[in-house]
Design a protein around this motif. Sequence first.
Motif, PDB file in Angstrom:
ATOM      1  N   GLY A  14      -4.208  44.721  37.658  1.00 28.29           N
ATOM      2  CA  GLY A  14      -2.995  44.087  37.154  1.00 28.29           C
ATOM      3  C   GLY A  14      -2.524  42.938  38.030  1.00 28.29           C
ATOM      4  O   GLY A  14      -3.118  42.635  39.067  1.00 28.29           O
ATOM      5  N   SER A  15      -1.424  42.333  37.601  1.00 23.72           N
ATOM      6  CA  SER A  15      -0.882  41.163  38.300  1.00 23.72           C
ATOM      7  C   SER A  15       0.602  41.340  38.572  1.00 23.72           C
ATOM      8  O   SER A  15       1.311  42.031  37.818  1.00 23.72           O
ATOM      9  CB  SER A  15      -1.078  39.898  37.442  1.00 23.72           C
ATOM     10  N   ARG A  17       3.990  38.819  40.401  1.00 20.70           N
ATOM     11  CA  ARG A  17       4.425  37.627  41.110  1.00 20.70           C
ATOM     12  C   ARG A  17       5.627  38.001  41.976  1.00 20.70           C
ATOM     13  O   ARG A  17       6.668  38.431  41.453  1.00 20.70           O
ATOM     14  CB  ARG A  17       4.796  36.495  40.165  1.00 20.70           C
ATOM     15  N   ARG A  65      -7.681  35.545  44.678  1.00 15.92           N
ATOM     16  CA  ARG A  65      -6.861  36.252  43.701  1.00 15.92           C
ATOM     17  C   ARG A  65      -5.371  36.018  43.901  1.00 15.92           C
ATOM     18  O   ARG A  65      -4.583  36.218  42.982  1.00 15.92           O
ATOM     19  CB  ARG A  65      -7.164  37.748  43.772  1.00 15.92           C
ATOM     20  N   GLN A  80       1.653  34.758  43.752  1.00 16.24           N
ATOM     21  CA  GLN A  80       1.049  35.272  42.537  1.00 16.24           C
ATOM     22  C   GLN A  80      -0.154  36.103  42.924  1.00 16.24           C
ATOM     23  O   GLN A  80      -1.063  35.600  43.606  1.00 16.24           O
ATOM     24  CB  GLN A  80       0.617  34.114  41.623  1.00 16.24           C
ATOM     25  N   ASN A  82      -3.207  38.511  41.508  1.00 15.65           N
ATOM     26  CA  ASN A  82      -3.995  38.911  40.344  1.00 15.65           C
ATOM     27  C   ASN A  82      -5.074  39.907  40.751  1.00 15.65           C
ATOM     28  O   ASN A  82      -5.488  39.959  41.911  1.00 15.65           O
ATOM     29  CB  ASN A  82      -4.656  37.683  39.704  1.00 15.65           C
ATOM     30  N   ASN A  83      -5.514  40.688  39.775  1.00 20.09           N
ATOM     31  CA  ASN A  83      -6.613  41.637  39.987  1.00 20.09           C
ATOM     32  C   ASN A  83      -6.345  42.512  41.220  1.00 20.09           C
ATOM     33  O   ASN A  83      -7.187  42.625  42.118  1.00 20.09           O
ATOM     34  CB  ASN A  83      -7.934  40.884  40.129  1.00 20.09           C
TER      35      ASN A  83
END
Length: 125
Positions: A14-15, A17, A65, A80, A82-83
């Motif tokens: 998931g991500s 921020r 990422r 940010q 990610n993954n």
Amino acid sequence: QFVESGGDLVQPGGSLRLSCKLSGFPINFYAIGWFRQAPGKDREGLSCIGGDGSVTIYADSLDGRFTISRNDAKNTVYLQMNNLRFEETGVYYCALYNYNLCPEGSPRPREWDYWGQGTQVTVAS
């Protein structure tokens, strides 16, 4: 004063921020970094953005990422992510380095002047 936000429970892959809003200092005068402290481990430097906008990546494990960025109008720095992976669970902190360029090499937390309260990120299925 820093106010961090954006931490949450997220599944692997998931991500999120994260945000770090600074009061009292213009962020484009200073280097701002993100650190992570996993349970039972030392605080680890992840990435830094200089007052000139230059970016330094400290943790090889990020593998492209994570992206640090800045919105000068909002005086806010973002991370940010990610993954996300299980092992990236921890408390994430932003910090101010009293110079407009990011320090080279492995950042030493004691050399950073101001810290936020941290925001918890938990990666779990």
